[in-house]
Design a protein around this motif. Structure first.
Motif, PDB file in Angstrom:
ATOM      1  N   UNK A 150       0.823  -1.207   0.000  1.00 58.63           N
ATOM      2  CA  UNK A 150       0.000   0.000   0.000  1.00 58.63           C
ATOM      3  C   UNK A 150       0.860   1.262   0.000  1.00 58.63           C
ATOM      4  N   UNK A 151       1.867   1.253   0.861  1.00 57.36           N
ATOM      5  CA  UNK A 151       2.709   2.438   1.033  1.00 57.36           C
ATOM      6  C   UNK A 151       3.805   2.546  -0.010  1.00 57.36           C
ATOM      7  N   UNK A 152       4.143   1.413  -0.636  1.00 56.23           N
ATOM      8  CA  UNK A 152       5.208   1.417  -1.634  1.00 56.23           C
ATOM      9  C   UNK A 152       6.593   1.496  -1.028  1.00 56.23           C
ATOM     10  N   UNK A 153       6.758   0.945   0.210  1.00 57.68           N
ATOM     11  CA  UNK A 153       8.064   0.965   0.883  1.00 57.68           C
ATOM     12  C   UNK A 153       8.294  -0.371   1.573  1.00 57.68           C
ATOM     13  N   UNK A 154       9.545  -0.632   1.940  1.00 56.16           N
ATOM     14  CA  UNK A 154       9.889  -1.798   2.755  1.00 56.16           C
ATOM     15  C   UNK A 154      10.009  -1.340   4.200  1.00 56.16           C
ATOM     16  N   UNK A 155       9.285  -2.006   5.094  1.00 53.71           N
ATOM     17  CA  UNK A 155       9.237  -1.584   6.493  1.00 53.71           C
ATOM     18  C   UNK A 155      10.183  -2.370   7.389  1.00 53.71           C
ATOM     19  N   UNK A 156      10.506  -3.616   7.014  1.00 54.03           N
ATOM     20  CA  UNK A 156      11.388  -4.453   7.823  1.00 54.03           C
ATOM     21  C   UNK A 156      12.529  -4.988   6.960  1.00 54.03           C
ATOM     22  N   UNK A 157      13.721  -5.016   7.539  1.00 53.45           N
ATOM     23  CA  UNK A 157      14.880  -5.618   6.883  1.00 53.45           C
ATOM     24  C   UNK A 157      14.810  -7.126   7.096  1.00 53.45           C
ATOM     25  N   UNK A 158      14.584  -7.863   6.038  1.00 56.63           N
ATOM     26  CA  UNK A 158      14.386  -9.305   6.153  1.00 56.63           C
ATOM     27  C   UNK A 158      15.656 -10.089   5.838  1.00 56.63           C
ATOM     28  N   UNK A 159      16.767  -9.387   5.678  1.00 56.26           N
ATOM     29  CA  UNK A 159      18.027 -10.074   5.390  1.00 56.26           C
ATOM     30  C   UNK A 159      18.754 -10.490   6.654  1.00 56.26           C
ATOM     31  N   UNK A 160      18.273 -10.053   7.802  1.00 55.07           N
ATOM     32  CA  UNK A 160      18.915 -10.394   9.071  1.00 55.07           C
ATOM     33  C   UNK A 160      17.881 -11.071   9.972  1.00 55.07           C
ATOM     34  N   UNK A 161      18.381 -11.785  10.973  1.00 61.04           N
ATOM     35  CA  UNK A 161      17.500 -12.454  11.919  1.00 61.04           C
ATOM     36  C   UNK A 161      16.796 -11.412  12.783  1.00 61.04           C
ATOM     37  N   UNK A 162      15.599 -11.737  13.206  1.00 60.71           N
ATOM     38  CA  UNK A 162      14.853 -10.819  14.052  1.00 60.71           C
ATOM     39  C   UNK A 162      14.086  -9.796  13.233  1.00 60.71           C
ATOM     40  N   UNK A 163      13.419  -8.884  13.928  1.00 64.48           N
ATOM     41  CA  UNK A 163      12.602  -7.854  13.296  1.00 64.48           C
ATOM     42  C   UNK A 163      13.348  -6.524  13.364  1.00 64.48           C
ATOM     43  N   UNK A 164      13.914  -6.111  12.256  1.00 60.86           N
ATOM     44  CA  UNK A 164      14.675  -4.867  12.207  1.00 60.86           C
ATOM     45  C   UNK A 164      13.972  -3.877  11.299  1.00 60.86           C
ATOM     46  N   UNK A 165      13.607  -2.740  11.829  1.00 61.30           N
ATOM     47  CA  UNK A 165      12.920  -1.722  11.046  1.00 61.30           C
ATOM     48  C   UNK A 165      13.874  -1.042  10.079  1.00 61.30           C
ATOM     49  N   UNK A 166      13.398  -0.782   8.878  1.00 61.94           N
ATOM     50  CA  UNK A 166      14.131   0.070   7.943  1.00 61.94           C
ATOM     51  C   UNK A 166      13.918   1.521   8.373  1.00 61.94           C
ATOM     52  N   UNK A 167      14.663   2.471   7.799  1.00 61.26           N
ATOM     53  CA  UNK A 167      14.393   3.880   8.124  1.00 61.26           C
ATOM     54  C   UNK A 167      12.939   4.280   7.863  1.00 61.26           C
ATOM     55  N   UNK A 168      12.346   3.731   6.793  1.00 64.24           N
ATOM     56  CA  UNK A 168      10.933   4.021   6.531  1.00 64.24           C
ATOM     57  C   UNK A 168      10.050   3.433   7.626  1.00 64.24           C
ATOM     58  N   UNK A 169      10.417   2.244   8.113  1.00 64.36           N
ATOM     59  CA  UNK A 169       9.660   1.631   9.197  1.00 64.36           C
ATOM     60  C   UNK A 169       9.746   2.432  10.482  1.00 64.36           C
ATOM     61  N   UNK A 170      10.934   2.981  10.773  1.00 64.12           N
ATOM     62  CA  UNK A 170      11.106   3.822  11.964  1.00 64.12           C
ATOM     63  C   UNK A 170      10.208   5.051  11.876  1.00 64.12           C
ATOM     64  N   UNK A 171      10.170   5.668  10.690  1.00 63.20           N
ATOM     65  CA  UNK A 171       9.334   6.852  10.503  1.00 63.20           C
ATOM     66  C   UNK A 171       7.851   6.511  10.639  1.00 63.20           C
ATOM     67  N   UNK A 172       7.453   5.364  10.097  1.00 56.78           N
ATOM     68  CA  UNK A 172       6.052   4.962  10.208  1.00 56.78           C
ATOM     69  C   UNK A 172       5.676   4.682  11.660  1.00 56.78           C
ATOM     70  N   UNK A 173       6.549   4.028  12.401  1.00 57.47           N
ATOM     71  CA  UNK A 173       6.256   3.726  13.804  1.00 57.47           C
ATOM     72  C   UNK A 173       6.107   5.010  14.614  1.00 57.47           C
TER      73      UNK A 173
END
Length: 310
Positions: free
Chosen positions: A55-78
């Motif tokens: 919907x937003x056209x962005x990636x919210x979580x970095x899925x290349x590493x273990x665990x739930x890591x927010x991308x910069x866009x995810x941090x802004x959304x949170x």
């Protein structure tokens, strides 16, 4: 992901339910914990997050590493999703209250540095214009300001400060004259007015340590500008009127905004300064919320609080 649009009107509006799910995932250690919190399956939650990203056209979580890591866009959304969700809950509450013709009480939280009488003086002009509004004022400690606003336990916070915490909006609604409270047998009690330099050598009671409170930092800075380093003591009793502090520590003095003159049956004397400092009163409220009563408070308070020329 989609390209940025130059027009706000053409941008997609995120689904509220998916925003709530995103916040739960961002605040949890694992997807399983978030799913349990929301009473949904991990697969359903994962699908919802991917749909939100689409919907937003962005990636919210970095899925290349273990665990739930927010991308910069995810941090802004949170950062922005939390007050937006609380605003939506406020909307539901206000709509239901209008339908039931039972408006909830408007709750004003205030720091212990502000007395109930001072809070009333700030909201009094707005009360006269809103005879249908009932108000509850209650003390709130600084560490609870944002959480209480987010959870709708308070609608407005009044405090002494100028910085704006994350997730809220603020404005300075006015300034109040500082005075000095001492016991009736304190050496400074005999003076007609106190010069700031005369406070040197006397312990000063504050309600939080330096660098832990804007108000303390403000008082310390004013003492230093007056040429002395204050001997600070932390008040042992929190939540009572500021003038009571000197009744617990008899050799100390305390900066207050109470009227000049005797207090507490004459055991405390509030003295004016020859060149009084003024301390700001700041209002905090939740972004994405509207209130005609709050707007009236913010618009009418400065005329009653601001010193001439401030």
């Amino acid at each position: 992901m989609a390209e940025l649009s130059t027009s706000l009107e053409t941008l997609p509006i995120p689904d509220i339910r998916r925003l709530e799910q995103f916040v739960a995932v961002a605040e949890s250690d694992t997807l399983a914990v978030a799913a349990a919190r929301l009473f949904v399956t991990q697969q359903a939650l994962s699908t919802a997050i991917r749909r939100l990203e689409s919907e937003l056209g962005v990636t919210l979580f970095d899925r290349e590493h273990r665990g739930l890591t927010l991308t910069p866009a995810g941090v802004e959304l949170l950062r922005n999703a939390r007050p937006l969700l609380t605003g939506a809950r406020h909307l539901t509450r206000s709509v239901r209250a209008v339908a039931a013709q039972q408006p909830p009480a408007f709750v004003v939280g205030h720091s212990p540095a502000l007395s109930g009488a001072e809070v009333f003086s700030i909201i009094e002009p707005a009360l006269a214009r809103h005879p249908d509004i009932s108000v509850t004022a209650r003390p709130v400690f600084p560490a609870e300001f944002v959480d209480d606003l987010r959870s709708a336990r308070v609608d407005l916070v009044l405090r002494r400060g100028i910085d704006t915490p994350d997730e809220v909006t603020s404005t300075v609604v006015g300034y109040q004259e500082l005075r000095l409270a001492v016991t009736s047998d304190h050496p400074l009690a005999t003076l007609d007015k106190v010069h700031m330099s005369q406070v040197a050598g006397h312990p000063v009671i504050v309600w939080a340590p330096e660098r832990h409170s804007y108000y303390t930092d403000f008082l310390v800075a004013h003492c230093r500008r007056s040429g002395f380093e204050p001997n600070l003591r932390i008040d042992r009793v929190q939540g009572t009127p500021p003038t009571t502090a000197v009744l617990v520590d008899l050799t100390a003095c305390a900066f207050v905004t109470a009227p000049a003159g005797p207090a507490h049956g004459g055991r405390v004397i509030v003295k004016e300064f020859t060149d009084p400092p003024f301390t700001p009163v700041q209002a905090l409220w939740l972004s994405h919320t509207l209130s005609d009563f709050r707007t009236d408070i913010l618009n009418s308070a400065p005329d009653r609080l601001s010193p001439e020329g401030a």
